[in-house]
Design a protein around this motif. Structure first.
Motif, PDB file in Angstrom:
ATOM      1  N   VAL A 128       0.841  -1.200   0.000  1.00 12.26           N
ATOM      2  CA  VAL A 128       0.000   0.000   0.000  1.00 12.26           C
ATOM      3  C   VAL A 128       0.876   1.250   0.000  1.00 12.26           C
ATOM      4  CG1 VAL A 128      -1.717   1.293   1.315  1.00 12.26           C
ATOM      5  CG2 VAL A 128      -1.909  -1.182   1.131  1.00 12.26           C
ATOM      6  N   GLN A 129       1.982   1.236   0.720  1.00 15.13           N
ATOM      7  CA  GLN A 129       2.873   2.386   0.724  1.00 15.13           C
ATOM      8  C   GLN A 129       3.434   2.640  -0.670  1.00 15.13           C
ATOM      9  OE1 GLN A 129       6.701   2.167   1.204  1.00 15.13           O
ATOM     10  NE2 GLN A 129       7.028   4.287   1.803  1.00 15.13           N
ATOM     11  N   ASP A 130       3.771   1.563  -1.386  1.00 16.49           N
ATOM     12  CA  ASP A 130       4.253   1.706  -2.760  1.00 16.49           C
ATOM     13  C   ASP A 130       3.162   2.290  -3.659  1.00 16.49           C
ATOM     14  OD1 ASP A 130       6.188   1.017  -4.985  1.00 16.49           O
ATOM     15  OD2 ASP A 130       4.431  -0.129  -5.599  1.00 16.49           O
ATOM     16  N   SER A 131       1.920   1.812  -3.470  1.00 13.29           N
ATOM     17  CA  SER A 131       0.805   2.315  -4.285  1.00 13.29           C
ATOM     18  C   SER A 131       0.543   3.793  -4.000  1.00 13.29           C
ATOM     19  CB  SER A 131      -0.449   1.484  -3.994  1.00 13.29           C
ATOM     20  OG  SER A 131      -1.575   2.057  -4.608  1.00 13.29           O
ATOM     21  N   LEU A 132       0.543   4.178  -2.730  1.00 14.03           N
ATOM     22  CA  LEU A 132       0.269   5.573  -2.371  1.00 14.03           C
ATOM     23  C   LEU A 132       1.377   6.505  -2.846  1.00 14.03           C
ATOM     24  CD1 LEU A 132      -1.143   5.140   1.250  1.00 14.03           C
ATOM     25  CD2 LEU A 132      -2.378   5.994  -0.750  1.00 14.03           C
ATOM     26  N   SER A 133       2.622   6.040  -2.812  1.00 10.92           N
ATOM     27  CA  SER A 133       3.721   6.912  -3.228  1.00 10.92           C
ATOM     28  C   SER A 133       3.683   7.186  -4.729  1.00 10.92           C
ATOM     29  CB  SER A 133       5.063   6.277  -2.842  1.00 10.92           C
ATOM     30  OG  SER A 133       5.270   5.084  -3.577  1.00 10.92           O
ATOM     31  N   ARG A 134       2.964   6.325  -5.489  1.00  8.98           N
ATOM     32  CA  ARG A 134       2.852   6.545  -6.936  1.00  8.98           C
ATOM     33  C   ARG A 134       1.508   7.136  -7.339  1.00  8.98           C
ATOM     34  NH1 ARG A 134       2.400   2.166  -9.209  1.00  8.98           N
ATOM     35  NH2 ARG A 134       2.661   0.611  -7.591  1.00  8.98           N
ATOM     36  N   SER A 135       0.652   7.472  -6.354  1.00  7.55           N
ATOM     37  CA  SER A 135      -0.677   8.006  -6.672  1.00  7.55           C
ATOM     38  C   SER A 135      -0.567   9.431  -7.220  1.00  7.55           C
ATOM     39  CB  SER A 135      -1.556   7.980  -5.428  1.00  7.55           C
ATOM     40  OG  SER A 135      -1.030   8.825  -4.433  1.00  7.55           O
ATOM     41  N   GLN A 136      -1.592   9.856  -7.933  1.00  9.62           N
ATOM     42  CA  GLN A 136      -1.560  11.143  -8.627  1.00  9.62           C
ATOM     43  C   GLN A 136      -2.460  12.155  -7.930  1.00  9.62           C
ATOM     44  OE1 GLN A 136      -2.647  10.042 -12.584  1.00  9.62           O
ATOM     45  NE2 GLN A 136      -0.783   8.819 -12.881  1.00  9.62           N
ATOM     46  N   GLN A 137      -1.862  13.320  -7.666  1.00 13.56           N
ATOM     47  CA  GLN A 137      -2.551  14.334  -6.878  1.00 13.56           C
ATOM     48  C   GLN A 137      -3.706  14.973  -7.639  1.00 13.56           C
ATOM     49  OE1 GLN A 137       0.203  16.950  -5.062  1.00 13.56           O
ATOM     50  NE2 GLN A 137      -1.328  18.207  -4.049  1.00 13.56           N
ATOM     51  N   ASN A 138      -3.645  14.992  -8.975  1.00 15.43           N
ATOM     52  CA  ASN A 138      -4.688  15.686  -9.737  1.00 15.43           C
ATOM     53  C   ASN A 138      -6.056  15.038  -9.572  1.00 15.43           C
ATOM     54  OD1 ASN A 138      -3.728  13.464 -11.053  1.00 15.43           O
ATOM     55  ND2 ASN A 138      -4.093  14.292 -13.104  1.00 15.43           N
ATOM     56  N   LEU A 139      -6.093  13.720  -9.294  1.00 16.56           N
ATOM     57  CA  LEU A 139      -7.392  13.070  -9.103  1.00 16.56           C
ATOM     58  C   LEU A 139      -8.069  13.598  -7.838  1.00 16.56           C
ATOM     59  CD1 LEU A 139      -6.457   9.386 -10.003  1.00 16.56           C
ATOM     60  CD2 LEU A 139      -7.743  11.026 -11.394  1.00 16.56           C
ATOM     61  N   GLU A 140      -7.309  13.753  -6.775  1.00 17.64           N
ATOM     62  CA  GLU A 140      -7.876  14.275  -5.531  1.00 17.64           C
ATOM     63  C   GLU A 140      -8.268  15.740  -5.701  1.00 17.64           C
ATOM     64  OE1 GLU A 140      -5.593  13.457  -2.031  1.00 17.64           O
ATOM     65  OE2 GLU A 140      -4.799  11.610  -2.878  1.00 17.64           O
ATOM     66  N   GLU A 141      -7.436  16.505  -6.411  1.00 16.95           N
ATOM     67  CA  GLU A 141      -7.760  17.921  -6.624  1.00 16.95           C
ATOM     68  C   GLU A 141      -9.045  18.073  -7.427  1.00 16.95           C
ATOM     69  OE1 GLU A 141      -4.236  19.331  -8.475  1.00 16.95           O
ATOM     70  OE2 GLU A 141      -3.158  19.647  -6.584  1.00 16.95           O
ATOM     71  N   ALA A 142      -9.217  17.207  -8.417  1.00 11.81           N
ATOM     72  CA  ALA A 142     -10.448  17.269  -9.222  1.00 11.81           C
ATOM     73  C   ALA A 142     -11.668  16.953  -8.367  1.00 11.81           C
ATOM     74  CB  ALA A 142     -10.351  16.277 -10.385  1.00 11.81           C
ATOM     75  N   ALA A 143     -11.533  15.980  -7.454  1.00  8.92           N
ATOM     76  CA  ALA A 143     -12.660  15.635  -6.584  1.00  8.92           C
ATOM     77  C   ALA A 143     -12.994  16.792  -5.647  1.00  8.92           C
ATOM     78  CB  ALA A 143     -12.316  14.383  -5.772  1.00  8.92           C
ATOM     79  N   ARG A 144     -11.966  17.449  -5.129  1.00  9.92           N
ATOM     80  CA  ARG A 144     -12.219  18.580  -4.209  1.00  9.92           C
ATOM     81  C   ARG A 144     -12.855  19.745  -4.957  1.00  9.92           C
ATOM     82  NH1 ARG A 144      -6.891  17.311  -2.326  1.00  9.92           N
ATOM     83  NH2 ARG A 144      -6.988  16.093  -0.398  1.00  9.92           N
ATOM     84  N   ILE A 145     -12.423  19.991  -6.204  1.00  8.47           N
ATOM     85  CA  ILE A 145     -13.020  21.071  -7.000  1.00  8.47           C
ATOM     86  C   ILE A 145     -14.500  20.816  -7.214  1.00  8.47           C
ATOM     87  CG2 ILE A 145     -13.044  22.081  -9.312  1.00  8.47           C
ATOM     88  CD1 ILE A 145      -9.998  21.717  -9.356  1.00  8.47           C
ATOM     89  N   GLN A 146     -14.868  19.524  -7.304  1.00  8.24           N
ATOM     90  CA  GLN A 146     -16.275  19.164  -7.479  1.00  8.24           C
ATOM     91  C   GLN A 146     -17.057  19.223  -6.174  1.00  8.24           C
ATOM     92  OE1 GLN A 146     -17.753  18.533 -10.440  1.00  8.24           O
ATOM     93  NE2 GLN A 146     -15.781  19.039 -11.391  1.00  8.24           N
ATOM     94  N   GLY A 147     -16.387  19.636  -5.075  1.00 10.87           N
ATOM     95  CA  GLY A 147     -17.084  19.812  -3.799  1.00 10.87           C
ATOM     96  C   GLY A 147     -17.019  18.629  -2.850  1.00 10.87           C
ATOM     97  N   ALA A 148     -16.180  17.631  -3.142  1.00 15.10           N
ATOM     98  CA  ALA A 148     -16.096  16.452  -2.265  1.00 15.10           C
ATOM     99  C   ALA A 148     -15.366  16.810  -0.977  1.00 15.10           C
ATOM    100  CB  ALA A 148     -15.358  15.324  -2.988  1.00 15.10           C
ATOM    101  N   PRO A 182     -13.150  15.722   2.553  1.00 15.93           N
ATOM    102  CA  PRO A 182     -12.001  14.806   2.693  1.00 15.93           C
ATOM    103  C   PRO A 182     -12.411  13.339   2.839  1.00 15.93           C
ATOM    104  CG  PRO A 182     -11.616  16.786   3.977  1.00 15.93           C
ATOM    105  CD  PRO A 182     -13.006  16.908   3.431  1.00 15.93           C
ATOM    106  N   ALA A 183     -13.483  13.080   3.625  1.00 18.17           N
ATOM    107  CA  ALA A 183     -13.918  11.689   3.792  1.00 18.17           C
ATOM    108  C   ALA A 183     -14.420  11.107   2.474  1.00 18.17           C
ATOM    109  CB  ALA A 183     -15.014  11.609   4.851  1.00 18.17           C
ATOM    110  N   GLN A 184     -15.117  11.938   1.686  1.00 12.18           N
ATOM    111  CA  GLN A 184     -15.611  11.456   0.390  1.00 12.18           C
ATOM    112  C   GLN A 184     -14.455  11.207  -0.587  1.00 12.18           C
ATOM    113  OE1 GLN A 184     -18.312  14.810  -0.224  1.00 12.18           O
ATOM    114  NE2 GLN A 184     -20.060  13.412  -0.115  1.00 12.18           N
ATOM    115  N   VAL A 185     -13.418  12.077  -0.526  1.00 12.75           N
ATOM    116  CA  VAL A 185     -12.245  11.870  -1.388  1.00 12.75           C
ATOM    117  C   VAL A 185     -11.572  10.540  -1.037  1.00 12.75           C
ATOM    118  CG1 VAL A 185      -9.944  12.727  -1.971  1.00 12.75           C
ATOM    119  CG2 VAL A 185     -11.853  14.329  -1.713  1.00 12.75           C
ATOM    120  N   PHE A 186     -11.509  10.247   0.261  1.00  7.85           N
ATOM    121  CA  PHE A 186     -10.863   8.994   0.669  1.00  7.85           C
ATOM    122  C   PHE A 186     -11.646   7.784   0.173  1.00  7.85           C
ATOM    123  CE2 PHE A 186     -10.410   5.447   3.635  1.00  7.85           C
ATOM    124  CZ  PHE A 186      -9.040   5.264   3.598  1.00  7.85           C
ATOM    125  N   TRP A 187     -12.978   7.791   0.407  1.00  8.61           N
ATOM    126  CA  TRP A 187     -13.778   6.617   0.075  1.00  8.61           C
ATOM    127  C   TRP A 187     -13.985   6.452  -1.430  1.00  8.61           C
ATOM    128  CZ3 TRP A 187     -14.371   2.863   3.314  1.00  8.61           C
ATOM    129  CH2 TRP A 187     -14.348   3.127   4.699  1.00  8.61           C
TER     130      TRP A 187
END
Length: 532
Positions: free
Chosen positions: A165-185, A187-192
C-alpha cells in the motif's frame, strides 16, 4: 497474422531445445509433492472421507477461515493506516518509521508466538504491567484462542500490506484528488471514492500474501495449540501415522489455497487503474504538531508490539544465556546445521531454477507459462504438505534416501523454487537477445554462450535469488521438523523444542540469530524504497 495465431503457434511450434528439456525435468521435480498428495488422498476410501468430515473437517474449516479473516482485517487496519500516515505526511523520523514497519518481517511467527505467550504469563512483562494497571480482578488476556493467535499472526504479517500500500500511495496522482475537491467532495468522500479504490489492488495483493501465510503457518498455531489444517496434518503424520488421512487434509488445504488465489486474481484483474506519466505525483504535506504526536503514538504503538518488545526480550534472554555460559558448542552446531542446509538448498535451487527462468524469458509461449506455473506450486503448498508429498515419494520410489539430508534439501528446493525463478527471470528479461545472437555468430556454442554472456549479465538476479532462498530456508520449520535426519537439529527446530519445554535462555539466542540472519533480505526489500 491474426491475434489467435500469435498465441497458438508458439505452443505447437516449440522446438525441443535444451532449455525446454531441462525445464521439463524441473517441472516434474516440482510437481512431485502435489502428485503424491493427490495419489495418497485417492487411497482414502469413502468411509475415511466420511470420518474426516464428521470428526475434523468442519472444525478445521471454521478455525482456519475465521483465523484468516481475523488476521486479514487486523493486517489491513495496521498496514493501511501506517502506510497512509507515512506517505501523506512529512514528519521527523519518517525514514525510521518505514524501517520500524518492515522490521517485523525478520521475526518468524513461531518466535512471535513463543515470546508473547511468555510476556503474557503472570510473571511476564505484559502480565505484570496488566496486573499493575487493572489489579487481579481483571484477568490477563488469554492468547490460546483464535483472538490470541490472530493477534500474533497480525503482528507478523501486517508488513506485507504496509509495503504494497505504501508503494501504491507513493505513486498516486494528486490531480485526481484535486479534481474531486473542486467538485465539492469533502475529505472523507475523497478517501472513500478516490483513494480507497486506487489502493484496492495493493490491499488485495497484500491480503493475499497474508492469508496464504496464515493458511500455511505451522509454527505459531502449533505453539499456541490452535487446531488448523497444518497442525492437524502434522499430528496425523507424527502421532497417528495415518498418511492417507494427512493427504486428504492436505488436498482440502491445497484446494482452499488455490481457490483463494483464483478468486483474488479474478477480482484484482477487474480493478485496474491507469494514469498518465505526466500527472502530478502526490507530495507529502508537512505534519502539524498535533499530527506528529498522533502519528508517532500510533506508529510507536505498532512498533512497540511488532518489533521493540520481541527484540528486547531476545536481547535480554540472550544476555542471560551468555552470562550462564549456555551458548555452548551444541548451539553453534545448530547454527552450523542451519547454515549447511540453507547454503545447500540456496545453491541447488538457483541452479535448478535457471533453465525455467531462461526458457520463459526467451521462448514465451503457453508451454513456458505452464512450466512457470507448475514449477511455482511450492508457493501454495504449506510446509507439512510438501513434506508429506516428498515422504510418500521417497518411501515408495527411493527408500534408500529416507532420513537423509538430501530429502530435506530437495523439500527446501521445491518449496522455494518460485523465489529463485522469479528473481532470475526478471534479470534474464533485461538481457537483450542480440548479445546472444552476436556470440553465436562468432562461433560460441551453447555452454560458452551461457558461461561468457548470460551468467555474467544475470549475476545480480542470481545473487538475489540465492539470498532469498537462503533466508527462507534458514527460517523454515514444519518441513524441517518432519524430514530432518535423526539428530540434525536446526535453529527453528531448537526454538520449537526449547519453547515447548519453557527453556527461555536456550530459545532466545537461536531466535536472535534468525533475526540477524534475516536482515539481508530487508536490504533487498528496502532498496526500491530508498530509490524512491
Amino acid at each position: 497474422m491474426s491475434a489467435t495465431q500469435t498465441v497458438t503457434l508458439p505452443l505447437f511450434n516449440t522446438r525441443l531445445t535444451l532449455r525446454g528439456a531441462l525445464s521439463l525435468l524441473v517441472v516434474l521435480l516440482a510437481a512431485i509433492p502435489l502428485v503424491f498428495v493427490i495419489y495418497s488422498s485417492l487411497q482414502l476410501d469413502s468411509e475415511g472421507w466420511a470420518g474426516l468430515w464428521s470428526s475434523r473437517l468442519p472444525g478445521l474449516l471454521w478455525n482456519t477461515l475465521s483465523l484468516s479473516v481475523l488476521v486479514g482485517v487486523g493486517s489491513m487496519v495496521l498496514g493501511v493506516s501506517a502506510a497512509w500516515w507515512i506517505t501523506r505526511r512529512e514528519f521527523p523520523g519518517r525514514r525510521l518509521a518505514i524501517w520500524l514497519m518492515v522490521l517485523p518481517l525478520t521475526i518468524p511467527t513461531y518466535v512471535f508466538a513463543h515470546i508473547y505467550t511468555t510476556l503474557f504469563d503472570d510473571d511476564g512483562w505484559i502480565g505484570q504491567a496488566w496486573q499493575w494497571l487493572f489489579g487481579e480482578a481483571v484477568a490477563i488476556p488469554d492468547l490460546f484462542n483464535v483472538v490470541g493467535v490472530g493477534f500474533i499472526l497480525t503482528l507478523a504479517g501486517f508488513s506485507y500490506v504496509f509495503l504494497l500500500v505504501q508503494d501504491s500511495l507513493s505513486r498516486s496522482q494528486q490531480n485526481l484528488e484535486e479534481a474531486a475537491r473542486i467538485q465539492g467532495a469533502r475529505p472523507a468522500q475523497v478517501f472513500w471514492r478516490v483513494n480507497l479504490p486506487l489502493m484496492r489492488p495493493a490491499i488485495a495483493a497484500g491480503l493475499a500474501l497474508v492469508v496464504l501465510h496464515v493458511l500455511s503457518d505451522f509454527g505459531a498455531v502449533s505453539m499456541m495449540r490452535y487446531q488448523t489444517f497444518t497442525l492437524s496434518i502434522y499430528l496425523q503424520m507424527t502421532g497417528r501415522f495415518d498418511y492417507n488421512a494427512a493427504a486428504g487434509l492436505s488436498l482440502v488445504l491445497v484446494s482452499l489455497s488455490l481457490t483463494f488465489l483464483i478468486l483474488e486474481r479474478f477480482f484484482r484483474n477487474r480493478q485496474r487503474y491507469y494514469g498518465t506519466a505526466q500527472a502530478k505525483r502526490y507530495t507529502a504535506r508537512r505534519a502539524t504538531r498535533f499530527e506528529i504526536v498522533a502519528i508517532w503514538f500510533w506508529l510507536g504503538l505498532i512498533a512497540l508490539f511488532a518489533f521493540v518488545l520481541p527484540i528486547l526480550w531476545m536481547l535480554i534472554w540472550s544476555w542471560e544465556a551468555w552470562m550462564q555460559d549456555l551458548i555452548s558448542d551444541r548451539f553453534w552446531g545448530y547454527v552450523g546445521n542451519s547454515l549447511l542446509v540453507s547454503v545447500l538448498a540456496a545453491s541447488l535451487t538457483v541452479v535448478v531454477a535457471l533453465p525455467v527462468a531462461l526458457y520463459h524469458a526467451r521462448e514465451r509461449s503457453w508451454l513456458s507459462q505452464t512450466y512457470l506455473h507448475v514449477s511455482s506450486v511450492g508457493f501454495v503448498l504449506p510446509g507439512p504438505v510438501i513434506a508429506l508429498g516428498i515422504l510418500a515419494f521417497v518411501l515408495s520410489q527411493v527408500d534408500i534416501l529416507y532420513g537423509s539430508l538430501a530429502v530435506l534439501v530437495i523439500a527446501m528446493l521445491i518449496r522455494f523454487l518460485p523465489l529463485a525463478i522469479q528473481a532470475q527471470e526478471a534479470a534474464a528479461q533485461q538481457l537483450t537477445p542480440s548479445m546472444e545472437e552476436a556470440a553465436r555468430s562468432l562461433g560460441a556454442g551453447t555452454f560458452e554462450n551461457l558461461r561468457r554472456i548470460i551468467l555474467p549479465m544475470i549475476r545480480g538476479g542470481m545473487i538475489s535469488a540465492w539470498v532469498l532462498v537462503f533466508i527462507d530456508t534458514l527460517k523454515e520449520l514444519p518441513a524441517t521438523l518432519i524430514l530432518r535426519p535423526t539428530g540434525f537439529d536446526t535453529l527453528p527446530v531448537r526454538i520449537w523444542i526449547e519453547a515447548s519445554e519453557e527453556m527461555l535462555e536456550h530459545a532466545a539466542p537461536a531466535a536472535l540469530m534468525l533475526v540477524i540472519g534475516t536482515l539481508p533480505v530487508l536490504w533487498f526489500l528496502m532498496r526500491p524504497v530508498k530509490q524512491r
